[in-house]
Write an enzyme that holds these catalytic residues in place. Structure first.
Site, PDB file in Angstrom:
ATOM      1  CG  ASP A 151       6.622  80.845  38.959  1.00 19.36           C
ATOM      2  OD1 ASP A 151       6.560  81.046  40.183  1.00 19.36           O
ATOM      3  OD2 ASP A 151       7.078  79.803  38.458  1.00 19.36           O
ATOM      4  CE1 TYR A 406      13.571  78.407  42.666  1.00 22.44           C
ATOM      5  CE2 TYR A 406      13.948  80.573  41.720  1.00 22.44           C
ATOM      6  CZ  TYR A 406      13.407  79.310  41.640  1.00 22.44           C
ATOM      7  OH  TYR A 406      12.703  78.947  40.513  1.00 22.44           O
TER       8      TYR A 406
END
Length: 469
Positions: A151, A406
């Site tokens: 990330d 997401y």
């Protein structure tokens, strides 16, 4: 007529012509001067007073050409005043959601230079919608794409394109960021961009293309923000940020920003126990956010933000059909509106919901265990009645045989109401597809409709065997 009379007559005519010419030149000069000075004035429709143009943001520079006796005068027509957004219109009443956009980034990556991304979102200025994502500093068909499951690296940047335009090599890199949020206040874009060391990250606040403010980590544990749009009302924008444990107590703060400058910071208050990755929408005169509890609850936290006095309250969505993943089976899931349900709270996934009177519209993965499939529906009483489970208007967005990820909300102002739209991240590659070394995504976008609609499934659609390793 004798010679003297001829001379007198000719002289009189010449004097008359000279006088007329002089008067015409004076008139032209007066007109020129008047137009020159009026070039910098506008009539205010509210008070009929003359206002200077200089402080007004110019959207168009229109030049009017006026011809006067072969004299050309250029006059600038003053533009309309650009105002802050206030989102005061009512929310649109909808029956469900209709397809709006799909960028097919992964399919296109099989034969073109497309950025490796994750954490996408959508936000609109008053005239156009844009898609954002956090790039990995590489295209997919590039050895640097190896390991992009991670990330937070210093090469990640916030990318911005018109909605529907994949992130090609000409894409603008708005800022350096591995966590972000963006919104338009009616005059300019605000970008909140977080990057740096996990233990000492920096959030930069960029407004109208200029860095205006910044704030450093306050808990030294991965300062992070929404990964979807922030919201601005009457020139003040608000964004939710968290610093601290991803699976325990953390420090969440709500920031208020005016033209890029932080003007106030409020601590989280209310009954929410853990806040991450909020999906926020305007609820005039305030702002409401639906977030991710990554610690205790698979029911989603709610944050209510008062834009006038900066006060904060929080709770949980009442619906017993909960929105996070992982979660219990619907028959055994619960929510009492105030507290986390202590049902498979960790890890979680970014998601959204929005209130509709006593009801709630929401989206979630179809799988209760993993990020696969995606569905939307309305829960009757889901905003006001604890553990309500009456589901209507269900739609499949992505079938359960395909990966999702997401999801988040964005708002679009129409002529008479404010529509709610959502996007779904369609993750491909690792950790689920180990044939390749990269992780990236495409998106699909739907918006609320008051009309009828059909059925379907809109997965990413790339054949992983066609993709670069």
């Amino acid at each position: 007529m004798n010679p003297n009379q001829k001379i007198i007559t000719i002289g009189s005519v010449s004097l008359t012509i000279a006088t007329a010419c002089s008067l015409m030149q004076i008139a032209i000069l007066a007109t020129t001067v008047t137009l020159h000075f009026k070039q910098h004035e506008c009539d205010s429709p509210a008070s009929n007073q003359v206002m200077p143009c200089e402080p007004i943001i110019i959207e168009r520079n229109i030049t009017e050409i006026v011809y006067l006796n072969n004299t050309t005068i250029e006059k600038e027509i003053c533009p309309e005043v650009v105002e802050y957004r206030n989102w005061s219109k009512p929310q649109c009443q909808i029956t469900g959601f209709a397809p709006f956009s799909k960028d097919n980034s992964i399919r296109l990556s099989a034969g073109g230079d497309i950025w490796v991304t994750r954490e996408p979102y959508v936000s609109c200025d008053p005239g156009k919608c844009y898609q954002f994502a956090l790039g990995q500093g590489t295209t997919l068909d590039n050895k640097h794409s190896n390991g992009t499951i991670h990330d937070r690296i210093p090469h990640r940047t916030l990318l911005m394109n018109e909605l529907g335009v994949p992130f090609h090599l000409g894409t603008k890199q708005v800022c350096v960021a591995w966590s972000s949020s963006s919104c338009h206040d009616g005059k300019a874009w605000l970008h909140v961009c977080v990057t740096g060391d996990d233990r000492n990250a920096t959030a930069s606040f960029i407004y109208d293309g200029r860095l205006v403010d910044s704030i450093g980590s306050w808990s030294q544990n991965i300062l992070r923000t929404q990964e979807s749009e922030c919201v601005c009302i009457n020139g003040t924008c608000t964004v939710v940020m968290t610093d601290g444990s991803a699976s325990g107590r953390a420090d969440t703060r709500i920031l208020f920003i005016k033209e890029g400058k932080i003007v106030h910071i409020s601590p989280l208050s209310g009954s929410a126990q853990h806040i991450e990755e909020c999906s926020c929408y305007p609820r005039y005169p305030d702002v409401r956010c639906i977030c991710r509890d990554n610690w205790k609850g698979s029911n989603r936290p709610v944050i209510d933000i008062n834009m006038e006095d900066y006060s904060i309250d929080s709770s949980y969505v009442c619906s017993g059909l909960v929105g996070d993943t992982p979660r219990n089976d619907d028959s055994s899931s619960n929510s009492n509106c105030r507290d986390p349900n202590n049902e498979r709270g960790n890890p979680g996934v970014k998601g959204w919901a929005f209130d509709n009177g006593d009801d709630v519209w929401m989206g979630r993965t179809i799988s209760k265990d993993s990020r696969s499939g995606y569905e939307t529906f309305k829960v009757i009483g889901g905003w006001s009645t604890p553990n309500s489970k009456s589901q209507v208007n269900r739609q499949v967005i992505v079938d359960n045989n395909n990966w999702s990820g997401y999801s988040g909300i964005f708002s679009v102002e129409g002529k008479s109401c404010i529509n709610r739209c959502f996007y779904v991240e369609l993750i491909r590659g690792r950790p689920q597809e180990t044939r390749v070394w990269w992780t990236s995504n495409s998106i699909v976008v739907f918006c609320g409709t008051s009309g009828t609609y059909g059925t379907g499934s809109w997965p990413d659609g790339a054949n992983i065997n066609f993709m670069p390793i």
